[in-house]
Enzyme design. Sequence first.
Site, mmCIF file in Angstrom:
data_model
loop_
_atom_site.group_PDB
_atom_site.id
_atom_site.type_symbol
_atom_site.label_atom_id
_atom_site.label_comp_id
_atom_site.label_asym_id
_atom_site.label_seq_id
_atom_site.Cartn_x
_atom_site.Cartn_y
_atom_site.Cartn_z
ATOM 1 N N GLY A 33 61.903 67.578 18.680
ATOM 2 C CA GLY A 33 61.244 68.769 18.411
ATOM 3 C C GLY A 33 62.078 69.795 19.026
ATOM 4 N N CYS A 39 55.487 73.610 26.964
ATOM 5 C CA CYS A 39 54.890 74.640 27.924
ATOM 6 C C CYS A 39 56.014 75.878 27.561
ATOM 7 N N LYS A 48 50.720 82.904 27.985
ATOM 8 C CA LYS A 48 50.395 83.996 29.326
ATOM 9 C C LYS A 48 51.155 85.393 28.828
ATOM 10 N N GLY A 177 37.419 74.656 24.235
ATOM 11 C CA GLY A 177 38.005 74.347 25.147
ATOM 12 C C GLY A 177 39.206 75.179 25.963
ATOM 13 N N TYR A 178 40.151 75.089 26.331
ATOM 14 C CA TYR A 178 41.182 76.098 27.275
ATOM 15 C C TYR A 178 41.575 76.782 26.067
ATOM 16 N N ALA A 181 39.466 79.383 24.402
ATOM 17 C CA ALA A 181 39.163 80.527 25.340
ATOM 18 C C ALA A 181 40.162 81.313 25.686
ATOM 19 N N GLU A 182 41.521 80.767 25.794
ATOM 20 C CA GLU A 182 42.690 81.660 26.074
ATOM 21 C C GLU A 182 42.744 82.587 24.660
ATOM 22 N N GLY A 266 41.847 70.577 20.321
ATOM 23 C CA GLY A 266 42.255 69.413 21.160
ATOM 24 C C GLY A 266 43.689 68.730 20.917
ATOM 25 N N HIS A 450 40.769 92.613 55.193
ATOM 26 C CA HIS A 450 39.811 93.644 54.701
ATOM 27 C C HIS A 450 40.297 94.873 54.100
HETATM 28 C C1 FAD Z 1 48.811 76.332 24.046
HETATM 29 C C2 FAD Z 1 48.961 75.749 25.348
HETATM 30 C C3 FAD Z 1 48.817 76.557 26.493
HETATM 31 C C4 FAD Z 1 49.208 75.729 27.735
HETATM 32 N N1 FAD Z 1 48.841 76.608 28.950
HETATM 33 C C5 FAD Z 1 49.181 75.939 29.973
HETATM 34 C C6 FAD Z 1 48.865 76.601 31.253
HETATM 35 O O1 FAD Z 1 48.676 77.773 31.342
HETATM 36 N N2 FAD Z 1 48.858 75.752 32.391
HETATM 37 C C7 FAD Z 1 49.279 74.447 32.265
HETATM 38 O O2 FAD Z 1 49.320 73.843 33.513
HETATM 39 N N3 FAD Z 1 49.454 73.640 31.349
HETATM 40 C C8 FAD Z 1 49.155 74.502 30.122
HETATM 41 N N4 FAD Z 1 49.337 73.839 28.820
HETATM 42 C C9 FAD Z 1 49.637 72.321 28.794
HETATM 43 C C10 FAD Z 1 51.188 72.150 29.163
HETATM 44 O O3 FAD Z 1 51.909 72.843 28.199
HETATM 45 C C11 FAD Z 1 51.571 70.587 29.163
HETATM 46 O O4 FAD Z 1 50.891 69.706 30.015
HETATM 47 C C12 FAD Z 1 52.927 70.395 29.459
HETATM 48 O O5 FAD Z 1 53.785 71.050 28.469
HETATM 49 C C13 FAD Z 1 53.309 68.958 29.231
HETATM 50 O O6 FAD Z 1 54.668 68.655 29.445
HETATM 51 P P1 FAD Z 1 55.311 67.197 29.080
HETATM 52 O O7 FAD Z 1 56.745 67.199 29.659
HETATM 53 O O8 FAD Z 1 54.362 66.155 28.998
HETATM 54 O O9 FAD Z 1 55.522 67.280 27.470
HETATM 55 P P2 FAD Z 1 56.278 68.366 26.381
HETATM 56 O O10 FAD Z 1 56.441 69.483 27.020
HETATM 57 O O11 FAD Z 1 55.273 68.411 25.173
HETATM 58 O O12 FAD Z 1 57.464 67.416 26.107
HETATM 59 C C14 FAD Z 1 57.467 66.420 25.209
HETATM 60 C C15 FAD Z 1 58.624 66.525 24.243
HETATM 61 O O13 FAD Z 1 58.937 65.039 23.748
HETATM 62 C C16 FAD Z 1 59.183 65.221 22.466
HETATM 63 N N5 FAD Z 1 58.825 63.896 21.660
HETATM 64 C C17 FAD Z 1 57.527 63.274 21.673
HETATM 65 N N6 FAD Z 1 57.788 62.117 21.077
HETATM 66 C C18 FAD Z 1 58.991 62.038 20.816
HETATM 67 C C19 FAD Z 1 59.806 60.731 20.241
HETATM 68 N N7 FAD Z 1 59.099 59.799 20.041
HETATM 69 N N8 FAD Z 1 60.950 60.922 20.072
HETATM 70 C C20 FAD Z 1 61.968 62.107 20.354
HETATM 71 N N9 FAD Z 1 61.039 63.272 20.974
HETATM 72 C C21 FAD Z 1 59.868 63.072 21.192
HETATM 73 C C22 FAD Z 1 58.541 66.471 21.509
HETATM 74 O O14 FAD Z 1 59.322 67.139 20.714
HETATM 75 C C23 FAD Z 1 58.581 67.300 23.146
HETATM 76 O O15 FAD Z 1 59.666 68.295 23.091
HETATM 77 C C24 FAD Z 1 49.048 74.269 27.647
HETATM 78 C C25 FAD Z 1 49.424 73.815 26.173
HETATM 79 C C26 FAD Z 1 49.405 74.380 25.208
HETATM 80 C C27 FAD Z 1 49.461 73.713 24.079
HETATM 81 N N1 NAD Z 2 45.683 77.224 31.025
HETATM 82 C C1 NAD Z 2 45.699 75.902 31.121
HETATM 83 O O1 NAD Z 2 46.017 74.987 32.067
HETATM 84 C C2 NAD Z 2 45.668 75.225 29.693
HETATM 85 C C3 NAD Z 2 45.688 76.191 28.645
HETATM 86 C C4 NAD Z 2 45.814 75.592 27.143
HETATM 87 C C5 NAD Z 2 45.956 74.309 27.182
HETATM 88 N N2 NAD Z 2 45.884 73.371 28.431
HETATM 89 C C6 NAD Z 2 45.614 72.042 28.209
HETATM 90 O O2 NAD Z 2 45.828 71.653 26.827
HETATM 91 C C7 NAD Z 2 44.773 70.727 26.633
HETATM 92 C C8 NAD Z 2 44.293 70.936 25.171
HETATM 93 O O3 NAD Z 2 43.464 72.126 25.028
HETATM 94 P P1 NAD Z 2 42.235 72.117 23.900
HETATM 95 O O4 NAD Z 2 41.533 73.437 24.349
HETATM 96 O O5 NAD Z 2 43.030 71.954 22.453
HETATM 97 O O6 NAD Z 2 41.489 70.991 24.033
HETATM 98 P P2 NAD Z 2 40.034 70.651 24.826
HETATM 99 O O7 NAD Z 2 39.917 69.203 24.721
HETATM 100 O O8 NAD Z 2 40.073 71.554 25.978
HETATM 101 O O9 NAD Z 2 39.156 71.183 23.895
HETATM 102 C C9 NAD Z 2 38.840 71.036 22.379
HETATM 103 C C10 NAD Z 2 37.591 71.758 21.883
HETATM 104 O O10 NAD Z 2 37.733 71.308 20.490
HETATM 105 C C11 NAD Z 2 36.456 70.715 20.235
HETATM 106 N N3 NAD Z 2 36.554 70.170 19.087
HETATM 107 C C12 NAD Z 2 37.075 68.848 18.897
HETATM 108 N N4 NAD Z 2 36.860 68.339 17.687
HETATM 109 C C13 NAD Z 2 36.273 69.183 16.988
HETATM 110 C C14 NAD Z 2 35.804 69.135 15.642
HETATM 111 N N5 NAD Z 2 36.137 68.222 14.506
HETATM 112 N N6 NAD Z 2 35.249 70.310 15.232
HETATM 113 C C15 NAD Z 2 34.849 71.192 16.310
HETATM 114 N N7 NAD Z 2 35.102 71.455 17.318
HETATM 115 C C16 NAD Z 2 36.070 70.372 17.706
HETATM 116 C C17 NAD Z 2 35.811 70.330 21.430
HETATM 117 O O11 NAD Z 2 34.523 70.186 21.437
HETATM 118 C C18 NAD Z 2 36.358 71.236 22.590
HETATM 119 O O12 NAD Z 2 35.522 72.153 22.611
HETATM 120 C C19 NAD Z 2 43.812 70.894 27.711
HETATM 121 O O13 NAD Z 2 43.134 69.746 27.988
HETATM 122 C C20 NAD Z 2 44.371 71.686 28.885
HETATM 123 O O14 NAD Z 2 44.565 70.760 29.940
HETATM 124 C C21 NAD Z 2 45.831 73.920 29.584
#
Ligand code: FAD
Ligand code: NAD
Length: 474
Positions: A33, A39, A48, A177-178, A181-182, A266, A450
């Site tokens: 990718g 992240c 953010k 979920g997260y 909401a965001e 999710g 305070h």
């Molecule tokens: C919209 C959103 C908001 C988020 N906000 C927060 C937040 O505010 N705070 C927080 O703590 N977390 C947040 N998260 C969660 C956080 O982004 C992830 O927990 C974190 O990035 C996971 O890191 P990682 O290194 O496990 O995977 P990634 O960063 O996803 O890295 C995995 C990489 O592996 C590559 N890959 C996968 N499979 C293969 C394969 N078979 N061959 C080659 N390459 C491959 C992918 O292309 C990808 O680049 C958020 C996630 C999302 C989606």
């Molecule tokens: N601020 C942060 O730390 C942050 C921000 C964004 C994401 N994340 C991470 O990314 C993960 C994924 O976030 P997310 O919000 O996608 O997942 P989540 O698991 O928190 O929420 C998924 C939501 O989708 C709903 N859902 C699932 N299948 C459905 C269907 N068929 N029809 C209708 N609703 C359905 C569930 O009921 C749930 O409310 C989180 O678990 C979180 O740890 C973290």
Amino acid sequence: MPHYELAIIGSGSGNSLITPYWDGKRVALIDGGVFGGTCLNVGCIPTKMFVYPAGLAAAPAEARRLGVDLNLDKVHWNGIRDRIFGRIDAISASGRRYRADELDNVDLYEEHARFTGPRSLRTDSGVEITADQVVVAAGSRAVVPDVEGMDLPQVHTSDTVMRVDGLPRRVVVVGGGYIAAEFAGVFAGLGSDVTQVNRSERLLRGHDADIAERFAAAAAERWTLRTGFAIQSVEDNGDGSVTAVFTGRGGGQLRVPADLVLMATGRVPNTDRLGAEAAGFDLRDDGILAVDSRLRVLSGGEPLPGVYALGDAANPYQLKHVANREARVVAHNLEHPDRLRSIDYTAVPSAVFSNPQIASVGLTEEEARSGAASGSDVVTALQEYGSTAYGWAMEDQEGVVKLIAERSTGRLLGAHILGHEASNLIQPLVQAMYQETPVHVLARGPYWIHPALMEVVENALLALDTDVPADAPL
Ligand SMILES: Cc1cc2nc3c(=O)[nH]c(=O)nc-3n(C[C@H](O)[C@H](O)[C@H](O)COP(=O)(O)OP(=O)(O)OC[C@H]3O[C@@H](n4cnc5c(N)ncnc54)[C@H](O)[C@@H]3O)c2cc1C
Ligand SMILES: NC(=O)c1ccc[n+]([C@@H]2O[C@H](COP(=O)([O-])OP(=O)(O)OC[C@H]3O[C@@H](n4cnc5c(N)ncnc54)[C@H](O)[C@@H]3O)[C@@H](O)[C@H]2O)c1
């Protein structure tokens, strides 16, 4: 067949494993990718960077309560978007360039790979790679339900929604979920007409019930919230807009016209596309790789030496600060196979950066009461922001700190905050849980400034009815 001392799948948290220790040693970094992972490119950081300006755009509504008339003239979505990705894309590109072009010992494979054995991989173009040690840092991906209309251009996931052209007028956010909401907070703050639709009645499953309920009430003041409806399809209206169609629990139908639909339903670990079976890796029921405390991947229940996993592919938290911590442990273990260290998941906090914000650590009240040896040993305190001097200054009417502790020991079991700066206010409570500081010591030992907003945390601690020893700080 190229052989490496280290092969890493995933350039997100996996990228940080290439420490100076590997200088002069052959390393393969494989990512199919965008360089830098979730992240940086489509997750925590860009979201953010939208949350902050959305908060500014929402300020006039709050200022009016305090006797200040502010007017929002215009939101420049494309300008905000281009500023954000101008910074992020450049970071991703320079990280890529450094690994691909500037480090002689690192080979960057920009393609997908699958395991053919525990320490052997094949890339999509057919390159066979073997390595002495391997790390799976393959992350997770968004999933959408298998319903009609998911391929329409108006339907997005978090991967694509931040790059759209122009602020959409009507946004439907599917999920509770997260991510839902965001983004509901961002689009509503920036001025879109947002409808969030969740399948179950309760938002933010896994959060403390009081906090989730208060969040739902606060959200419903800022955008339209419908619960108990599952997505059935998205229909093309033929005029550039769509209609999101939902089925109610009781059988009714909800139809919401929109210019953009965000599916926030999710994320699943990318382990199903790794060839984990061929390698003999154990997978948990939720698809995460089974690892031991040293983050070694298990095979038949036994750790495979030199095969590690971290991040969303290896833990259920799906949080970047957890992936980062795991990366530090794995980096150490790769470099010191004779002195392996374990991961510590004590007091992992998280925050939902919506409007209002939520932060939490530890147990919910339900979890604490069902787990305590005696329910009566659990005490709780709920402190409103509005009960403190800074809360008066803000005329705050929704912020709250909820604490859960063990009466006999004063041990903090859980902390949940909803409101302004929740993600910062929670940090002393994370420290207290980590260091096992009794709540009466945390409340009465250190001074609290305070009249800072943090006094709401101090007051919540003081309100916990725990047993306080006679020689405790006064
Ligand atoms: C919209 C959103 C908001 C988020 N906000 C927060 C937040 O505010 N705070 C927080 O703590 N977390 C947040 N998260 C969660 C956080 O982004 C992830 O927990 C974190 O990035 C996971 O890191 P990682 O290194 O496990 O995977 P990634 O960063 O996803 O890295 C995995 C990489 O592996 C590559 N890959 C996968 N499979 C293969 C394969 N078979 N061959 C080659 N390459 C491959 C992918 O292309 C990808 O680049 C958020 C996630 C999302 C989606
Ligand atoms: N601020 C942060 O730390 C942050 C921000 C964004 C994401 N994340 C991470 O990314 C993960 C994924 O976030 P997310 O919000 O996608 O997942 P989540 O698991 O928190 O929420 C998924 C939501 O989708 C709903 N859902 C699932 N299948 C459905 C269907 N068929 N029809 C209708 N609703 C359905 C569930 O009921 C749930 O409310 C989180 O678990 C979180 O740890 C973290």
